[in-house]
Design an enzyme around this catalytic site. Structure first.
Site, PDB file in Angstrom:
ATOM      1  N   ILE A   1       0.857  -1.189   0.000  1.00  0.00           N
ATOM      2  CA  ILE A   1       0.000   0.000   0.000  1.00  0.00           C
ATOM      3  C   ILE A   1       0.889   1.233   0.000  1.00  0.00           C
ATOM      4  O   ILE A   1       1.767   1.375   0.860  1.00  0.00           O
ATOM      5  CB  ILE A   1      -0.917   0.027   1.240  1.00  0.00           C
ATOM      6  CG1 ILE A   1      -1.692  -1.297   1.372  1.00  0.00           C
ATOM      7  CG2 ILE A   1      -1.876   1.218   1.178  1.00  0.00           C
ATOM      8  CD1 ILE A   1      -2.378  -1.463   2.711  1.00  0.00           C
TER       9      ILE A   1
ATOM     10  N   THR B   1       4.054   1.693   2.870  1.00  0.00           N
ATOM     11  CA  THR B   1       5.060   2.615   2.340  1.00  0.00           C
ATOM     12  C   THR B   1       4.664   4.064   2.563  1.00  0.00           C
ATOM     13  O   THR B   1       3.491   4.419   2.640  1.00  0.00           O
ATOM     14  CB  THR B   1       5.303   2.393   0.831  1.00  0.00           C
ATOM     15  OG1 THR B   1       4.274   3.063   0.081  1.00  0.00           O
ATOM     16  CG2 THR B   1       5.314   0.916   0.477  1.00  0.00           C
TER      17      THR B   1
ATOM     18  N   LYS C   1       6.630   8.748   9.295  1.00  0.00           N
ATOM     19  CA  LYS C   1       5.232   9.112   9.105  1.00  0.00           C
ATOM     20  C   LYS C   1       4.283   7.943   9.367  1.00  0.00           C
ATOM     21  O   LYS C   1       3.063   8.120   9.409  1.00  0.00           O
ATOM     22  CB  LYS C   1       5.008   9.632   7.678  1.00  0.00           C
ATOM     23  CG  LYS C   1       5.678  10.975   7.384  1.00  0.00           C
ATOM     24  CD  LYS C   1       4.993  12.105   8.117  1.00  0.00           C
ATOM     25  CE  LYS C   1       5.549  13.461   7.702  1.00  0.00           C
ATOM     26  NZ  LYS C   1       4.846  14.575   8.380  1.00  0.00           N
TER      27      LYS C   1
ATOM     28  N   ASP D   1       9.045   6.888  -2.502  1.00  0.00           N
ATOM     29  CA  ASP D   1       8.547   8.072  -3.200  1.00  0.00           C
ATOM     30  C   ASP D   1       8.120   7.580  -4.576  1.00  0.00           C
ATOM     31  O   ASP D   1       8.949   7.124  -5.354  1.00  0.00           O
ATOM     32  CB  ASP D   1       9.645   9.128  -3.313  1.00  0.00           C
ATOM     33  CG  ASP D   1       9.182  10.396  -4.026  1.00  0.00           C
ATOM     34  OD1 ASP D   1       8.159  10.350  -4.745  1.00  0.00           O
ATOM     35  OD2 ASP D   1       9.853  11.431  -3.873  1.00  0.00           O
TER      36      ASP D   1
ATOM     37  N   ASN E   1      -2.446   4.287  -3.300  1.00  0.00           N
ATOM     38  CA  ASN E   1      -3.172   5.259  -2.495  1.00  0.00           C
ATOM     39  C   ASN E   1      -2.468   6.613  -2.395  1.00  0.00           C
ATOM     40  O   ASN E   1      -3.115   7.639  -2.244  1.00  0.00           O
ATOM     41  CB  ASN E   1      -3.374   4.689  -1.082  1.00  0.00           C
ATOM     42  CG  ASN E   1      -3.889   5.737  -0.118  1.00  0.00           C
ATOM     43  OD1 ASN E   1      -5.030   6.179  -0.201  1.00  0.00           O
ATOM     44  ND2 ASN E   1      -3.032   6.172   0.804  1.00  0.00           N
TER      45      ASN E   1
ATOM     46  N   TYR F   1      -6.824  19.100  -9.050  1.00  0.00           N
ATOM     47  CA  TYR F   1      -6.892  17.829  -8.321  1.00  0.00           C
ATOM     48  C   TYR F   1      -7.902  16.889  -8.965  1.00  0.00           C
ATOM     49  O   TYR F   1      -7.615  15.705  -9.200  1.00  0.00           O
ATOM     50  CB  TYR F   1      -7.283  18.098  -6.868  1.00  0.00           C
ATOM     51  CG  TYR F   1      -7.540  16.847  -6.063  1.00  0.00           C
ATOM     52  CD1 TYR F   1      -6.484  16.070  -5.601  1.00  0.00           C
ATOM     53  CD2 TYR F   1      -8.842  16.440  -5.773  1.00  0.00           C
ATOM     54  CE1 TYR F   1      -6.720  14.917  -4.869  1.00  0.00           C
ATOM     55  CE2 TYR F   1      -9.081  15.286  -5.043  1.00  0.00           C
ATOM     56  CZ  TYR F   1      -8.024  14.531  -4.580  1.00  0.00           C
ATOM     57  OH  TYR F   1      -8.262  13.383  -3.868  1.00  0.00           O
TER      58      TYR F   1
ATOM     59  N   LYS G   1      -7.400  13.097 -10.689  1.00  0.00           N
ATOM     60  CA  LYS G   1      -8.089  11.894 -10.219  1.00  0.00           C
ATOM     61  C   LYS G   1      -8.935  11.256 -11.313  1.00  0.00           C
ATOM     62  O   LYS G   1      -9.032  10.030 -11.403  1.00  0.00           O
ATOM     63  CB  LYS G   1      -8.954  12.231  -8.995  1.00  0.00           C
ATOM     64  CG  LYS G   1      -8.154  12.439  -7.724  1.00  0.00           C
ATOM     65  CD  LYS G   1      -7.428  11.156  -7.316  1.00  0.00           C
ATOM     66  CE  LYS G   1      -6.770  11.249  -5.968  1.00  0.00           C
ATOM     67  NZ  LYS G   1      -6.110   9.988  -5.556  1.00  0.00           N
TER      68      LYS G   1
ATOM     69  N   VAL H   1     -13.942  11.440   3.509  1.00  0.00           N
ATOM     70  CA  VAL H   1     -13.431  10.597   4.591  1.00  0.00           C
ATOM     71  C   VAL H   1     -12.643  11.484   5.544  1.00  0.00           C
ATOM     72  O   VAL H   1     -11.859  12.337   5.111  1.00  0.00           O
ATOM     73  CB  VAL H   1     -12.516   9.471   4.052  1.00  0.00           C
ATOM     74  CG1 VAL H   1     -11.993   8.612   5.214  1.00  0.00           C
ATOM     75  CG2 VAL H   1     -13.267   8.608   3.043  1.00  0.00           C
TER      76      VAL H   1
ATOM     77  N   THR I   1      -9.776  12.441   7.495  1.00  0.00           N
ATOM     78  CA  THR I   1      -8.345  12.143   7.616  1.00  0.00           C
ATOM     79  C   THR I   1      -7.620  13.414   8.029  1.00  0.00           C
ATOM     80  O   THR I   1      -8.239  14.467   8.214  1.00  0.00           O
ATOM     81  CB  THR I   1      -7.760  11.654   6.275  1.00  0.00           C
ATOM     82  OG1 THR I   1      -7.709  12.756   5.349  1.00  0.00           O
ATOM     83  CG2 THR I   1      -8.589  10.520   5.688  1.00  0.00           C
TER      84      THR I   1
END
Length: 288
Positions: A8, A34, A40, A56, A84, A148, A152, A181, A183
């Site tokens: 992921i 990852t 992080k 990266d 993701n 953005y 997508k 969502v 986050t």
């Protein structure tokens, strides 16, 4: 029988990748989590069968290193690849910095493809699946999210094409068309600012609040959303899976509602009505 494996991208704390990694681990998967910086992913530390990889997705050297690590650990197979990692972004298109916009596409589109190309032999060997985290933003023209949203939607078209191109090799392709969502992504815009001279300066505060998620809209809980997504992945779902707050409504509206209705809905609360009044125009014509 050996455990199934999943890699992921973008597993930073309290993001969607983090939620997915936790649910895959609880279901008994070997998880390769990852992020660009290992620090992080501290919330995943100590979990059994979770391996951290620094990745990266715009760095071919890092991608190749990740592939070699997975080959060493699994014998050359990967059951699931979840793309993701990505960058969120807010900016009116007239104010867009083109180099910044190109970087958004480099990450949200070309980086995803680069990772998929690199891991394709492992997925083919396992007859596995590749998953792309796309967005409902790609199906609605929400003001200030044009760059953005375009990235997508581009990713989703590529995913749908790959679904056909990988079918002969018994590899499934799934797009998670993601709604709202909760986050930490909204916290990335605490210092949002428009460039000097922007025609949108009178509504800068409104745009900044929307970028920070202060738009009054509900968002799905992270862990519940992650559980739904993992369930869909392991159930063998292919094509598009709409999930998250507003996903179902967006799917219906973008297909069945008139454009004028959609325009009114996505423009509500954006401050564009204020600009229209300030400039003596409304959407339907000149203000009397």
């Amino acid at each position: 029988m050996s455990k199934k494996s999943v890699l992921i991208t973008g597993c930073s704390n309290d993001g969607i990748g983090y939620g997915l990694a936790g649910h895959f681990q609880r279901r008994g998967f070997r998880v390769f989590a990852t992020a660009r910086r290992l620090s992080k992913m501290s919330n995943l530390e100590g979990l059994a069968d979770v391996t951290f990889l620094a990745l990266d997705i715009c760095d071919q050297t890092r991608i190749k290193a990740a592939v070699q690590k997975v080959i060493q650990e699994t014998g050359g197979e990967l059951d699931y690849l979840v793309n993701n990692a990505g960058i969120s972004h807010f900016m009116p298109l007239l104010d867009e910095d083109i180099p910044t916009a190109k970087h958004i596409f480099e990450t949200n589109v070309w980086g995803q493809l680069a990772v998929t190309q690199a891991f394709a032999p492992l997925l083919i060997k396992a007859r596995g699946a590749v998953v792309f985290i796309t967005s409902i933003a790609g199906h609605v023209n929400v003001p200030y999210m044009g760059t953005y949203a375009a990235s997508k939607r581009s990713l989703e078209i590529m995913a749908e094409t790959l679904r056909l191109e990988l079918a002969p090799f018994q590899v499934r392709v799934l797009s998670i068309v993601t709604g709202g969502v909760q986050t930490l992504g909204q916290s990335h815009f605490d210092e949002f600012a428009l460039p000097e001279g922007s025609m949108y300066k009178p509504i800068e505060d409104t745009i900044a609040k929307r970028a920070r998620g202060e738009d009054g809209k509900q968002r799905s809980g992270l862990l519940g959303h992650a559980e739904q997504v993992v369930t869909a992945i392991v159930a063998g779902t292919a094509g598009k899976f709409w999930c998250g707050q507003g996903a179902g409504a967006t799917k219906f509206a973008s297909t069945h509602l008139p454009t004028s209705w959609m325009d009114a809905g996505v423009s509500k609360g954006t401050g564009l009505d204020h600009l229209s009044k300030e400039h003596g125009n409304r959407y339907g014509g000149r203000e009397e």
